[in-house]
Design a protein around this motif. Structure first.
Motif, PDB file in Angstrom:
ATOM      1  N   PHE A 137       1.509   9.572 -16.204  1.00 33.53           N
ATOM      2  CA  PHE A 137       1.556   8.563 -15.144  1.00 33.53           C
ATOM      3  C   PHE A 137       0.296   8.646 -14.550  1.00 33.53           C
ATOM      4  O   PHE A 137      -0.597   9.503 -14.716  1.00 33.53           O
ATOM      5  N   SER A 138       0.129   7.478 -13.789  1.00 26.47           N
ATOM      6  CA  SER A 138      -1.202   7.282 -13.032  1.00 26.47           C
ATOM      7  C   SER A 138      -0.911   6.242 -11.803  1.00 26.47           C
ATOM      8  O   SER A 138       0.177   5.502 -11.953  1.00 26.47           O
ATOM      9  N   CYS A 139      -1.445   6.598 -10.622  1.00 25.63           N
ATOM     10  CA  CYS A 139      -1.313   6.036  -9.649  1.00 25.63           C
ATOM     11  C   CYS A 139      -2.653   5.948  -8.791  1.00 25.63           C
ATOM     12  O   CYS A 139      -3.110   7.026  -8.319  1.00 25.63           O
ATOM     13  N   LYS A 140      -3.068   4.784  -8.249  1.00 27.29           N
ATOM     14  CA  LYS A 140      -4.142   4.587  -7.624  1.00 27.29           C
ATOM     15  C   LYS A 140      -3.747   3.478  -6.539  1.00 27.29           C
ATOM     16  O   LYS A 140      -3.356   2.336  -6.885  1.00 27.29           O
ATOM     17  N   VAL A 141      -4.318   3.903  -5.415  1.00 25.82           N
ATOM     18  CA  VAL A 141      -4.243   2.720  -3.984  1.00 25.82           C
ATOM     19  C   VAL A 141      -5.408   1.816  -4.050  1.00 25.82           C
ATOM     20  O   VAL A 141      -6.360   2.020  -4.295  1.00 25.82           O
ATOM     21  N   LYS A 142      -4.762   0.370  -4.259  1.00 27.10           N
ATOM     22  CA  LYS A 142      -5.542  -0.524  -4.163  1.00 27.10           C
ATOM     23  C   LYS A 142      -5.858  -1.032  -2.867  1.00 27.10           C
ATOM     24  O   LYS A 142      -6.767  -1.605  -2.512  1.00 27.10           O
ATOM     25  N   GLU A 143      -4.848  -1.311  -1.871  1.00 24.94           N
ATOM     26  CA  GLU A 143      -4.932  -1.832  -0.588  1.00 24.94           C
ATOM     27  C   GLU A 143      -3.703  -1.296   0.176  1.00 24.94           C
ATOM     28  O   GLU A 143      -2.674  -1.003  -0.041  1.00 24.94           O
ATOM     29  N   ARG A 144      -4.224  -0.883   1.519  1.00 24.46           N
ATOM     30  CA  ARG A 144      -3.297  -0.408   2.481  1.00 24.46           C
ATOM     31  C   ARG A 144      -3.008  -1.637   3.462  1.00 24.46           C
ATOM     32  O   ARG A 144      -3.727  -1.709   4.151  1.00 24.46           O
TER      33      ARG A 144
END
Length: 681
Positions: free
Chosen positions: A329-336
């Motif tokens: 799996f992979s998870c990256k925050v693009k916009e808060r």
């Protein structure tokens, strides 16, 4: 503090005494006083005063909850002035009102007035919301998606339900650590969730301080609980090949060897499903290999499970890929975002390389196959042929062919007989031609279901020599080379006044159509003595007429098969009295043992008495001696082992004839022998 006192007294003085008495017997219940819980005092303090206007002195009394019932000692009333005092604080959460009885009595202590009084306890905000647990603790995987329900905290407030004092809300007071890519939050029902992405490498544990605060008017109370969240490592790092060890060689025909060990690296937690490797082989035509994971090192161990053939290729090129037991799996925050969940990327991306990061790593390996001495191989492993029995010696049976897969030893082998149970054949060591070495017999015990089995070998001259094996199945065709045979050579038949029968059965070693059913024919002069009924089949009846006397007889019998092959047999037939014994041969066997003990003496005496006249006649004339033919009693086949008869001794004491009468029918046959010839059948 509030004092609310309601009395209807005026009417008591405007009624007659009879009305007053009637009214005095009633019980009145009214809301008269209220007390705020938790009043700190000082005690006692005056709650209020009851004042009834009478022309005479009145004495007051209180009874019930708070006085002489639990909670006791809270209230008291002055008997003369009617002043009500409070002596200690009350708790709304234990008692919400007090139910009492008020009485007023005349100087003579007779009842003047009786009223029911209820005193309300007024709630104050003296209870903070309390959580069910001081510490909540649980674990989640870092692959958990944002917005997931993690857990629910629960609190409760003991103040009056529905009031601001018991209404509260949850609030996140602190999060430690507090990384930028994750934010925990609570909804109005205490449900805990988060925004963003969890990352085990950044933090494997979070400590949250959660507060529950009520909405009291005067004062607001609160309490807190601690939430411990343990983050379990997920598979957000793919394994990568780092090298290989091993010879990379395997001998042809060999299994169980491991030519290669592949090494990988993985940044996830050691020995977790996110770290443990899972290998896959590609391009393995024929499925000759397997690969297993070493549980300690995470290496991939390549093993040969199916023999390889050098002649099919001196090397094998394989592709091996690796992934983890846990899905990647992979998870990256693009916009808060300011509201709702954040915008995250779970596709994995390409890391700037152009190759998706989710693609498993792979490596190409080459396994060298080493040549060894292979055994010759027959072109046909199981060969079948048909041959008629009794074929001449030297008849060609079949030719077998083998080849040696080793290119350097293409014809360096010879043919041999591996197993020939009866030595029927020979094989040319160079050509593989198989010929008969003896006469074939379908009736041989080595022939099973008309098939004779031979094992053949092809043996090369390698070091060590290798042997190939083939099977030759000879279907042996039957010939009519066997005559019918009797199952037994002797039979018994009963003596009677009517025709009697006995069974005769024949068999033939040959198969159809060279066997039965058979034709039976009696030979010689048998008219009026013997006959057959029927005379065709596998079993027939031999019929004896009443004219045939008891004793042994020989019947000449011809038996023919379906093709006319026949044999003539001398069948021994013993006629005997079946009322004595059902087995004539058993009767004769018993007779052969006379002479032992008292039975022998009786037998000898009887023999002398019955045959005396016959013996005297034989001694009297030579002519009579010439006519007399002695009878020899012995089983068939016992002629070579005959022994002399024992001496027969006759006791000196006179024989009691009454004893002979009790001997029964056993000696009737013996008596018939001693009869004069002219009265025999």
């Amino acid at each position: 503090m509030m004092l609310c006192f309601y009395l209807l007294l005026y009417s008591l003085f405007s009624v007659t005494s009879s009305d007053l008495l009637s009214r005095q017997r009633r019980s009145w219940i009214i809301n008269s006083f209220s007390i705020e819980e938790g009043n700190p005092g000082p005690f006692p303090y005056v709650l209020g005063k009851i004042d009834i206007d009478r022309r005479y002195r009145v004495y007051y009394d209180l009874f019930g909850e708070g006085v002489d019932e639990e909670p006791k000692g809270v209230l008291s009333i002055h008997k003369e002035s009617g002043t009500v005092s409070v002596h200690k604080a009350l708790d709304y959460e234990h008692k919400t009102y007090l139910k009492l009885k008020f009485e007023a009595r005349r100087p003579d202590l007779s009842l003047d007035t009786k009223l029911g009084v209820e005193i309300d306890i007024l709630d104050i905000n003296d209870n903070a919301p309390l959580f069910q647990k001081d510490v909540y603790e649980f674990s989640i995987g870092e692959e958990q998606a944002q917005g997931s329900h993690l857990m629910t905290v629960q609190a409760y407030d003991r103040d009056r339900a529905g009031s601001p004092n018991s209404t509260f809300h949850y609030e996140m007071k602190s999060v430690s650590p507090n990384p930028p890519d994750v934010e925990f939050f609570l909804d109005e029902f205490g449900v805990l969730s988060f925004k963003g992405c969890l990352d085990f490498e950044i933090s494997d544990k979070y400590t949250l301080l959660v507060e529950a605060k009520d909405h009291g008017d005067v004062v607001q109370l609160s309490s807190s609980t601690t939430v411990l969240i343990h983050i379990q490592d997920g598979n957000n790092h793919l394994p990568a090949f780092s090298g290989q060890t091993g010879s990379g060689k395997v001998k042809e025909g060999e299994t169980g060897s491991s030519p290669l060990r592949l090494h990988v690296t993985d940044k996830d937690t050691l020995n977790s499903p996110a770290w443990r490797a899972k290998y896959t082989i590609h391009g393995d035509k024929g499925e000759h290999f397997k690969i297993e994971t070493d549980p300690d090192t995470n290496d991939g161990i390549l093993t040969v499970v199916k023999p390889l053939d050098f002649e099919e290729g001196a090397k094998r090129e394989l592709s091996i890929s690796v992934e983890n037991e846990a899905p990647y799996f992979s998870c990256k925050v693009k916009e808060r975002t300011s509201s709702g969940l954040w915008e995250v990327d779970t596709s994995g991306g390409d890391g700037g390389s152009g190759v998706p990061l989710t693609q498993p790593d792979s490596v190409k390996v080459i396994v060298q196959v080493e040549d060894t001495n292979d055994p010759p191989m027959f072109t046909v492993a199981v060969k079948e042929t048909v041959l008629e029995e009794n074929a001449d010696i030297g008849t060609l049976v079949e030719t077998v062919t083998a080849v040696d897969p080793d290119a350097s030893h293409a014809r360096d082998f010879v043919y041999e007989i591996g197993h020939d149970p009866d030595g029927w054949v020979t094989v040319d060591p160079n050509t593989g031609s198989i010929t008969t070495a003896k006469i074939l017999d379908r009736e041989s015990p080595h022939v099973v279901n008309n098939v004779y089995t031979i094992i053949l070998h092809a043996v090369d001259n390698g070091e060590p020599p290798m042997t190939g094996t083939a099977t030759l199945l000879i279907h042996v065709q039957d010939q009519n080379d066997n005559v019918p045979q009797l199952t037994v050579n002797s039979v018994d038949v009963c003596v009677s006044d009517y025709p009697s029968t006995t069974n005769i059965t024949a068999f033939d070693l040959d198969d159809e159509p060279f066997g039965g059913p058979f034709r039976f024919e009696l030979q010689g002069d048998v008219t009026g003595k013997w006959s057959l009924d029927p005379s065709y089949g596998h079993t027939v009846n031999l019929v004896k007429t009443p004219s045939v006397y008891a004793g042994p007889h020989t019947v000449e019998l011809k038996i023919s098969d379906m093709q006319g092959q026949f044999a003539i047999y001398n069948l021994s037939v013993t006629a005997c009295d079946c009322s004595v014994t059902p087995n004539c041969r058993g009767s004769r066997s018993m007779a052969s043992q006379v002479g032992y003990g008292a039975v022998g003496m009786v037998f000898a005496s009887l023999f002398v008495l019955l045959c005396k006249k016959r013996l005297l006649s034989l001694q009297a004339s030579d002519e009579a001696l010439e006519d007399y033919k002695p009878h020899l009693y012995a089983d068939e086949g016992d002629s070579g082992t005959l022994s002399e008869l024992e001496d027969i001794s006759i006791p000196d004491d006179p024989l009691d004839l009454k004893e002979l009468q009790d001997l029964g029918p056993q000696f009737r046959e013996l008596a018939s022998i001693c009869k004069p010839p002219h009265i025999q059948n």
